[in-house]
Design a protein around this motif. Structure first.
Motif, PDB file in Angstrom:
ATOM      1  N   LEU A 179     -15.019  -9.228   0.981  1.00 20.04           N
ATOM      2  CA  LEU A 179     -14.825  -8.018   1.786  1.00 20.04           C
ATOM      3  C   LEU A 179     -13.524  -8.081   2.573  1.00 20.04           C
ATOM      4  CD1 LEU A 179     -16.577  -5.419   2.282  1.00 20.04           C
ATOM      5  CD2 LEU A 179     -17.659  -7.214   0.927  1.00 20.04           C
ATOM      6  N   THR A 180     -13.186  -9.241   3.086  1.00 14.97           N
ATOM      7  CA  THR A 180     -11.942  -9.376   3.853  1.00 14.97           C
ATOM      8  C   THR A 180     -10.739  -9.013   3.006  1.00 14.97           C
ATOM      9  OG1 THR A 180     -12.901 -11.125   5.229  1.00 14.97           O
ATOM     10  CG2 THR A 180     -10.510 -10.943   5.199  1.00 14.97           C
ATOM     11  N   TYR A 181     -10.671  -9.552   1.795  1.00 11.98           N
ATOM     12  CA  TYR A 181      -9.519  -9.292   0.935  1.00 11.98           C
ATOM     13  C   TYR A 181      -9.515  -7.859   0.405  1.00 11.98           C
ATOM     14  CZ  TYR A 181      -8.316 -14.227   1.030  1.00 11.98           C
ATOM     15  OH  TYR A 181      -7.935 -15.482   1.435  1.00 11.98           O
ATOM     16  N   ILE A 182     -10.683  -7.298   0.137  1.00 12.77           N
ATOM     17  CA  ILE A 182     -10.740  -5.921  -0.348  1.00 12.77           C
ATOM     18  C   ILE A 182     -10.265  -4.948   0.735  1.00 12.77           C
ATOM     19  CG2 ILE A 182     -12.326  -4.071  -0.986  1.00 12.77           C
ATOM     20  CD1 ILE A 182     -13.932  -6.057  -2.561  1.00 12.77           C
ATOM     21  N   ILE A 183     -10.732  -5.137   1.960  1.00 10.44           N
ATOM     22  CA  ILE A 183     -10.319  -4.251   3.055  1.00 10.44           C
ATOM     23  C   ILE A 183      -8.828  -4.413   3.340  1.00 10.44           C
ATOM     24  CG2 ILE A 183     -10.711  -3.643   5.476  1.00 10.44           C
ATOM     25  CD1 ILE A 183     -13.537  -4.821   5.142  1.00 10.44           C
ATOM     26  N   LEU A 184      -8.357  -5.656   3.318  1.00  9.67           N
ATOM     27  CA  LEU A 184      -6.938  -5.900   3.551  1.00  9.67           C
ATOM     28  C   LEU A 184      -6.085  -5.230   2.476  1.00  9.67           C
ATOM     29  CD1 LEU A 184      -4.679  -7.321   5.114  1.00  9.67           C
ATOM     30  CD2 LEU A 184      -5.105  -9.368   3.719  1.00  9.67           C
ATOM     31  N   ALA A 185      -6.514  -5.328   1.230  1.00  7.25           N
ATOM     32  CA  ALA A 185      -5.768  -4.693   0.136  1.00  7.25           C
ATOM     33  C   ALA A 185      -5.741  -3.176   0.296  1.00  7.25           C
ATOM     34  CB  ALA A 185      -6.399  -5.072  -1.205  1.00  7.25           C
ATOM     35  N   ALA A 186      -6.874  -2.590   0.665  1.00  7.32           N
ATOM     36  CA  ALA A 186      -6.930  -1.135   0.854  1.00  7.32           C
ATOM     37  C   ALA A 186      -6.002  -0.693   1.979  1.00  7.32           C
ATOM     38  CB  ALA A 186      -8.361  -0.703   1.152  1.00  7.32           C
ATOM     39  N   GLY A 187      -5.996  -1.438   3.083  1.00 11.59           N
ATOM     40  CA  GLY A 187      -5.116  -1.097   4.189  1.00 11.59           C
ATOM     41  C   GLY A 187      -3.646  -1.256   3.827  1.00 11.59           C
ATOM     42  N   ALA A 188      -3.314  -2.305   3.077  1.00 10.00           N
ATOM     43  CA  ALA A 188      -1.917  -2.565   2.704  1.00 10.00           C
ATOM     44  C   ALA A 188      -1.393  -1.482   1.762  1.00 10.00           C
ATOM     45  CB  ALA A 188      -1.802  -3.932   2.056  1.00 10.00           C
ATOM     46  N   VAL A 189      -2.181  -1.124   0.756  1.00 11.08           N
ATOM     47  CA  VAL A 189      -1.749  -0.095  -0.202  1.00 11.08           C
ATOM     48  C   VAL A 189      -1.600   1.254   0.494  1.00 11.08           C
ATOM     49  CG1 VAL A 189      -2.432   1.183  -2.262  1.00 11.08           C
ATOM     50  CG2 VAL A 189      -2.760  -1.283  -2.178  1.00 11.08           C
ATOM     51  N   SER A 190      -2.537   1.597   1.351  1.00 15.22           N
ATOM     52  CA  SER A 190      -2.463   2.872   2.067  1.00 15.22           C
ATOM     53  C   SER A 190      -1.288   2.899   3.029  1.00 15.22           C
ATOM     54  CB  SER A 190      -3.779   3.114   2.824  1.00 15.22           C
ATOM     55  OG  SER A 190      -4.874   3.175   1.940  1.00 15.22           O
ATOM     56  N   SER A 191      -0.982   1.756   3.631  1.00 17.20           N
ATOM     57  CA  SER A 191       0.165   1.684   4.543  1.00 17.20           C
ATOM     58  C   SER A 191       1.470   1.964   3.802  1.00 17.20           C
ATOM     59  CB  SER A 191       0.230   0.306   5.210  1.00 17.20           C
ATOM     60  OG  SER A 191      -0.899   0.082   6.012  1.00 17.20           O
ATOM     61  N   GLU A 192       1.573   1.447   2.584  1.00 17.48           N
ATOM     62  CA  GLU A 192       2.779   1.689   1.793  1.00 17.48           C
ATOM     63  C   GLU A 192       2.940   3.174   1.484  1.00 17.48           C
ATOM     64  OE1 GLU A 192       4.897   0.205  -2.378  1.00 17.48           O
ATOM     65  OE2 GLU A 192       2.886  -0.477  -1.845  1.00 17.48           O
ATOM     66  N   VAL A 193       1.829   3.842   1.168  1.00 19.84           N
ATOM     67  CA  VAL A 193       1.885   5.274   0.861  1.00 19.84           C
ATOM     68  C   VAL A 193       2.308   6.069   2.099  1.00 19.84           C
ATOM     69  CG1 VAL A 193       0.517   7.279   0.178  1.00 19.84           C
ATOM     70  CG2 VAL A 193       0.195   5.102  -0.995  1.00 19.84           C
ATOM     71  N   VAL A 194       1.753   5.719   3.257  1.00 17.64           N
ATOM     72  CA  VAL A 194       2.122   6.414   4.487  1.00 17.64           C
ATOM     73  C   VAL A 194       3.583   6.169   4.838  1.00 17.64           C
ATOM     74  CG1 VAL A 194       1.729   6.470   6.983  1.00 17.64           C
ATOM     75  CG2 VAL A 194      -0.207   6.525   5.432  1.00 17.64           C
ATOM     76  N   TYR A 195       4.057   4.948   4.615  1.00 14.14           N
ATOM     77  CA  TYR A 195       5.456   4.645   4.881  1.00 14.14           C
ATOM     78  C   TYR A 195       6.370   5.521   4.020  1.00 14.14           C
ATOM     79  CZ  TYR A 195       9.880   2.114   4.997  1.00 14.14           C
ATOM     80  OH  TYR A 195      11.209   1.793   5.123  1.00 14.14           O
ATOM     81  N   LEU A 196       6.027   5.665   2.749  1.00 19.03           N
ATOM     82  CA  LEU A 196       6.820   6.526   1.867  1.00 19.03           C
ATOM     83  C   LEU A 196       6.725   7.985   2.288  1.00 19.03           C
ATOM     84  CD1 LEU A 196       5.990   4.939  -1.613  1.00 19.03           C
ATOM     85  CD2 LEU A 196       8.149   4.794  -0.363  1.00 19.03           C
ATOM     86  N   ALA A 197       5.564   8.382   2.808  1.00 20.39           N
ATOM     87  CA  ALA A 197       5.410   9.762   3.276  1.00 20.39           C
ATOM     88  C   ALA A 197       6.286  10.033   4.490  1.00 20.39           C
ATOM     89  CB  ALA A 197       3.947  10.038   3.609  1.00 20.39           C
ATOM     90  N   TYR A 198       6.479   9.021   5.325  1.00 26.73           N
ATOM     91  CA  TYR A 198       7.336   9.173   6.503  1.00 26.73           C
ATOM     92  C   TYR A 198       8.819   9.035   6.156  1.00 26.73           C
ATOM     93  CZ  TYR A 198       3.816   9.349  10.215  1.00 26.73           C
ATOM     94  OH  TYR A 198       2.800   9.738  11.064  1.00 26.73           O
ATOM     95  N   LYS A 199       9.153   8.037   5.357  1.00 27.25           N
ATOM     96  CA  LYS A 199      10.550   7.706   5.103  1.00 27.25           C
ATOM     97  C   LYS A 199      11.086   8.260   3.784  1.00 27.25           C
ATOM     98  CE  LYS A 199      10.814   5.166   8.830  1.00 27.25           C
ATOM     99  NZ  LYS A 199      11.680   5.565   9.972  1.00 27.25           N
TER     100      LYS A 199
END
Length: 205
Positions: free
Chosen positions: A117-137
């Protein structure tokens, strides 16, 4: 002589009480640890549910079109992971609250599931963060234009959901460390047999 007998008798009589108080302290410590772990597992239920609800409500429509979390695979993955996280956290909290003897199979189950669960949640947060970063920048190299200037409300909601997800990751890191300690503390230090240098890690219940 009689004084010595009285002293011996009083010492003998007090020893069962001392043993009883020691058992009581040990039982109280186990109960306190079980309560603390239960609370640690209940907090992610609220966090995952909050992140799930915020992400589900992340949609915006304006003159430039509409944008929803379901348009992006990373955000849909985050929603599914938060649902799994909330369900597992609730079930594990219920099992932890039950005063059952700690067995090797139970310790291994909690250890493996907490790690997954730790790695799955971390992966979901990391991938979503990249998408949001691209949406901003944006990214000119792949012709990805910044969308948050047009869909600001959508970006703020998704950012909030991702932030809550990373807080959940911190709780699961603590839970992973706790389940690791509870598992590996059952094993004794390696011992040698017959002076041949063979070391075996035994475990105790």
């Amino acid at each position: 002589m009689m004084g010595d007998k009285r002293e011996n008798g009083s010492a003998t009589a007090s020893s069962p009480m001392e043993l009883g108080s020691g058992d009581g302290d040990e039982g109280g410590n186990k109960s306190s640890m079980r309560t603390a772990e239960t609370l640690l597992r209940l907090v992610p239920v609220a966090l995952c549910t909050l992140s799930l609800v915020v992400m589900l409500k992340s949609s915006q429509t304006n003159d430039f079109g509409s944008l929803s979390y379901s348009d992006l695979g990373a955000f849909k993955y985050l929603v599914h992971v938060n649902g799994i996280c909330a369900g597992y956290s609730l079930l594990s909290a219920v099992f932890t609250a039950m005063p059952r003897p700690s067995t090797m199979s139970r310790a291994w189950t909690f250890f493996l599931l907490d790690q997954v669960l730790t790695y799955i949640i971390l992966a979901a947060g990391a991938v979503s963060s990249e998408v949001v970063y691209l949406a901003y920048k944006g990214d000119d190299a792949v012709a990805w234009s910044a969308a948050c200037g047009t869909f600001g409300g959508f970006c703020r909601k998704t950012t909030a959901a991702i932030s809550v997800t990373f807080v959940t990751v911190l709780f699961y890191v603590v839970l992973s460390l706790l389940s690791s300690y509870k598992l590996f503390s059952k094993y004794d230090a390696p011992i040698c047999f017959n002076g041949k240098g063979i070391e075996i890690a035994a475990f105790h219940t």
